[in-house]
Design a protein around this motif. Sequence first.
Motif, PDB file in Angstrom:
ATOM      1  N   ALA A 139     -42.311   6.299 -28.323  1.00 19.73           N
ATOM      2  CA  ALA A 139     -41.290   5.538 -29.048  1.00 19.73           C
ATOM      3  C   ALA A 139     -41.318   4.066 -28.656  1.00 19.73           C
ATOM      4  N   TRP A 140     -41.556   3.805 -27.382  1.00 21.46           N
ATOM      5  CA  TRP A 140     -41.627   2.418 -26.909  1.00 21.46           C
ATOM      6  C   TRP A 140     -42.849   1.719 -27.501  1.00 21.46           C
ATOM      7  N   GLU A 141     -43.988   2.406 -27.488  1.00 19.32           N
ATOM      8  CA  GLU A 141     -45.197   1.821 -28.056  1.00 19.32           C
ATOM      9  C   GLU A 141     -45.024   1.502 -29.546  1.00 19.32           C
ATOM     10  N   ALA A 142     -44.290   2.376 -30.242  1.00 18.98           N
ATOM     11  CA  ALA A 142     -44.064   2.179 -31.678  1.00 18.98           C
ATOM     12  C   ALA A 142     -42.928   1.190 -31.953  1.00 18.98           C
ATOM     13  N   LYS A 143     -42.259   0.734 -30.919  1.00 22.30           N
ATOM     14  CA  LYS A 143     -41.093  -0.149 -31.040  1.00 22.30           C
ATOM     15  C   LYS A 143     -40.037   0.480 -31.943  1.00 22.30           C
ATOM     16  N   ASP A 144     -39.902   1.802 -31.807  1.00 19.86           N
ATOM     17  CA  ASP A 144     -38.973   2.570 -32.632  1.00 19.86           C
ATOM     18  C   ASP A 144     -37.632   2.622 -31.904  1.00 19.86           C
ATOM     19  N   ILE A 145     -36.777   1.661 -32.202  1.00 21.44           N
ATOM     20  CA  ILE A 145     -35.523   1.555 -31.467  1.00 21.44           C
ATOM     21  C   ILE A 145     -34.633   2.765 -31.705  1.00 21.44           C
TER      22      ILE A 145
ATOM     23  N   GLY B 157     -32.253   7.693 -29.361  1.00 23.44           N
ATOM     24  CA  GLY B 157     -32.091   9.134 -29.373  1.00 23.44           C
ATOM     25  C   GLY B 157     -32.524   9.804 -28.084  1.00 23.44           C
ATOM     26  N   LEU B 158     -33.453   9.162 -27.355  1.00 21.59           N
ATOM     27  CA  LEU B 158     -33.950   9.726 -26.101  1.00 21.59           C
ATOM     28  C   LEU B 158     -33.122   9.282 -24.904  1.00 21.59           C
TER      29      LEU B 158
ATOM     30  N   ARG C  97     -29.466  -8.248 -13.365  1.00 19.18           N
ATOM     31  CA  ARG C  97     -28.404  -7.238 -13.303  1.00 19.18           C
ATOM     32  C   ARG C  97     -28.821  -6.016 -14.110  1.00 19.18           C
ATOM     33  N   PRO C  98     -28.238  -4.859 -13.831  1.00 16.81           N
ATOM     34  CA  PRO C  98     -28.577  -3.658 -14.607  1.00 16.81           C
ATOM     35  C   PRO C  98     -28.292  -3.850 -16.092  1.00 16.81           C
ATOM     36  N   VAL C  99     -29.161  -3.293 -16.916  1.00 16.61           N
ATOM     37  CA  VAL C  99     -28.944  -3.253 -18.358  1.00 16.61           C
ATOM     38  C   VAL C  99     -28.236  -1.932 -18.651  1.00 16.61           C
ATOM     39  N   GLU C 100     -27.030  -1.993 -19.204  1.00 13.14           N
ATOM     40  CA  GLU C 100     -26.198  -0.801 -19.318  1.00 13.14           C
ATOM     41  C   GLU C 100     -25.973  -0.414 -20.783  1.00 13.14           C
ATOM     42  N   GLY C 101     -26.043   0.889 -21.044  1.00 17.46           N
ATOM     43  CA  GLY C 101     -25.836   1.425 -22.378  1.00 17.46           C
ATOM     44  C   GLY C 101     -27.156   1.734 -23.055  1.00 17.46           C
ATOM     45  N   GLY C 102     -27.259   2.947 -23.626  1.00 18.57           N
ATOM     46  CA  GLY C 102     -28.515   3.360 -24.228  1.00 18.57           C
ATOM     47  C   GLY C 102     -29.016   2.401 -25.292  1.00 18.57           C
ATOM     48  N   GLU C 103     -28.132   1.898 -26.137  1.00 18.49           N
ATOM     49  CA  GLU C 103     -28.554   0.998 -27.212  1.00 18.49           C
ATOM     50  C   GLU C 103     -29.094  -0.317 -26.647  1.00 18.49           C
ATOM     51  N   ARG C 104     -28.420  -0.852 -25.646  1.00 22.31           N
ATOM     52  CA  ARG C 104     -28.874  -2.112 -25.045  1.00 22.31           C
ATOM     53  C   ARG C 104     -30.210  -1.927 -24.339  1.00 22.31           C
ATOM     54  N   VAL C 105     -30.384  -0.793 -23.662  1.00 24.20           N
ATOM     55  CA  VAL C 105     -31.666  -0.529 -22.997  1.00 24.20           C
ATOM     56  C   VAL C 105     -32.781  -0.455 -24.026  1.00 24.20           C
ATOM     57  N   ALA C 106     -32.547   0.239 -25.144  1.00 23.25           N
ATOM     58  CA  ALA C 106     -33.555   0.360 -26.198  1.00 23.25           C
ATOM     59  C   ALA C 106     -33.901  -1.010 -26.778  1.00 23.25           C
ATOM     60  N   GLN C 107     -32.893  -1.833 -27.021  1.00 29.26           N
ATOM     61  CA  GLN C 107     -33.132  -3.181 -27.543  1.00 29.26           C
ATOM     62  C   GLN C 107     -33.936  -4.015 -26.555  1.00 29.26           C
TER      63      GLN C 107
ATOM     64  N   ALA D 268     -30.346  13.171 -17.543  1.00 31.13           N
ATOM     65  CA  ALA D 268     -29.043  13.824 -17.683  1.00 31.13           C
ATOM     66  C   ALA D 268     -29.192  14.787 -18.842  1.00 31.13           C
ATOM     67  N   GLY D 269     -29.375  16.062 -18.535  1.00 24.79           N
ATOM     68  CA  GLY D 269     -29.674  17.031 -19.576  1.00 24.79           C
ATOM     69  C   GLY D 269     -31.051  16.762 -20.157  1.00 24.79           C
ATOM     70  N   ASP D 270     -31.113  16.597 -21.470  1.00 23.81           N
ATOM     71  CA  ASP D 270     -32.404  16.357 -22.111  1.00 23.81           C
ATOM     72  C   ASP D 270     -32.568  14.902 -22.536  1.00 23.81           C
ATOM     73  N   ARG D 271     -31.863  13.991 -21.844  1.00 17.06           N
ATOM     74  CA  ARG D 271     -31.967  12.568 -22.152  1.00 17.06           C
ATOM     75  C   ARG D 271     -32.213  11.756 -20.886  1.00 17.06           C
ATOM     76  N   VAL D 272     -32.725  10.554 -21.091  1.00 14.52           N
ATOM     77  CA  VAL D 272     -32.960   9.630 -19.978  1.00 14.52           C
ATOM     78  C   VAL D 272     -31.639   8.943 -19.633  1.00 14.52           C
ATOM     79  N   HIS D 273     -31.248   9.071 -18.382  1.00 10.31           N
ATOM     80  CA  HIS D 273     -29.981   8.494 -17.924  1.00 10.31           C
ATOM     81  C   HIS D 273     -30.196   7.250 -17.060  1.00 10.31           C
ATOM     82  N   ARG D 274     -31.309   7.213 -16.341  1.00  9.89           N
ATOM     83  CA  ARG D 274     -31.623   6.077 -15.481  1.00  9.89           C
ATOM     84  C   ARG D 274     -33.094   5.711 -15.639  1.00  9.89           C
TER      85      ARG D 274
END
Length: 327
Positions: free
Chosen positions: A208-214, A219-220, A240-250, A292-298
């Motif tokens: 997903a990262w290689e495809a730049k598929d935000i 979703g991951l 500083r830490p980048v917080e929130g799944g959407e912000r990390v993806a961006q 965290a479960g089936d998703r990346v948390h950190r």
Amino acid sequence: MSTPSEAGNEGFEPELSAVIGERRQLMNLAYRMLGSVAEAEDAVQETYARWYAMSPARQEAVASPGAWLTTVASRVCLDVLGSARVRRERYVGEWIPEPLPDRSEWVGGRTDGGRDEPADPADRVTLDESVNMAFLVVLESMTPAERVTFILHDVFRYPFAEVAEIVGRSAPACRQLAASARRRLRDARAETGPAAGQGALVREFKEAWEAKDIGALIGLLDPEATMITDGGGLAGAALRPVEGGERVAQYLCHFADKVPDLVLLERTVNGRPGLVAQHAGVTVTVAAFGLAGDRVHRIWAVRNPEKLRPWPGSGGPGSGGPQSWGG
């Protein structure tokens, strides 16, 4: 107290072989205590320097060289941990423990011709659950006495009576220190997640990262995901830490746009599936993942080139790759 000695020192006198054979054990101990390969190497070197500074008569009087070396190495690490807190307060940005490659990929240093040189097996740290990145990050939150006590007792199985002699506390006090350390680890266990299945998740993340598929990245990622980057002032990194799944993806997609020729490789990082990023053939980032479960948390992304020395393609200080990783 006794420690397992390493085989393969047949060319030495029995007494000397027993001392040299403790090196891997000491490296394993020191890395877990310090979270730094370089500091662990220094601690082990200091331990041996103190041994060889003793007269032959004093050395012969030591009933168990392995126990003596372990005691001294632990006390050296205890001192280093005390001073490390002050040094890390001055560290540029976030501090992450040094990531470790798979044993088959560990690089010992550089030859005169600039080629990677295979590591001395004694310098390799055994990869198990006590070196996964989530575990090491929690160890960083402990006091020096908690960390040393917990590692000696819970990881290396030394009795509290022997731990007490090393850390200069009573056995009951050491029991309390270990109990406090275990409480700190309980919350971290949830985000460590099982190793099974992490490889497939990391592979999906890489694609997903290689495809730049935000959208796929979001979703991951857990909605409360956090990404921490460590450049140490020597490579671009978020301070500083980048917080929130959407912000990390961006953030990741922005970096992919800035560095289109970045190569992502699936590699073992501290015994678990992770990613290595290379630019122009140089390893510039090593990323470890917490689930965290089936998703990346950190995500812990190490970019400080001084912490990437054991990795193939590491470029050393000053070769941290693209500086636009920060933000």
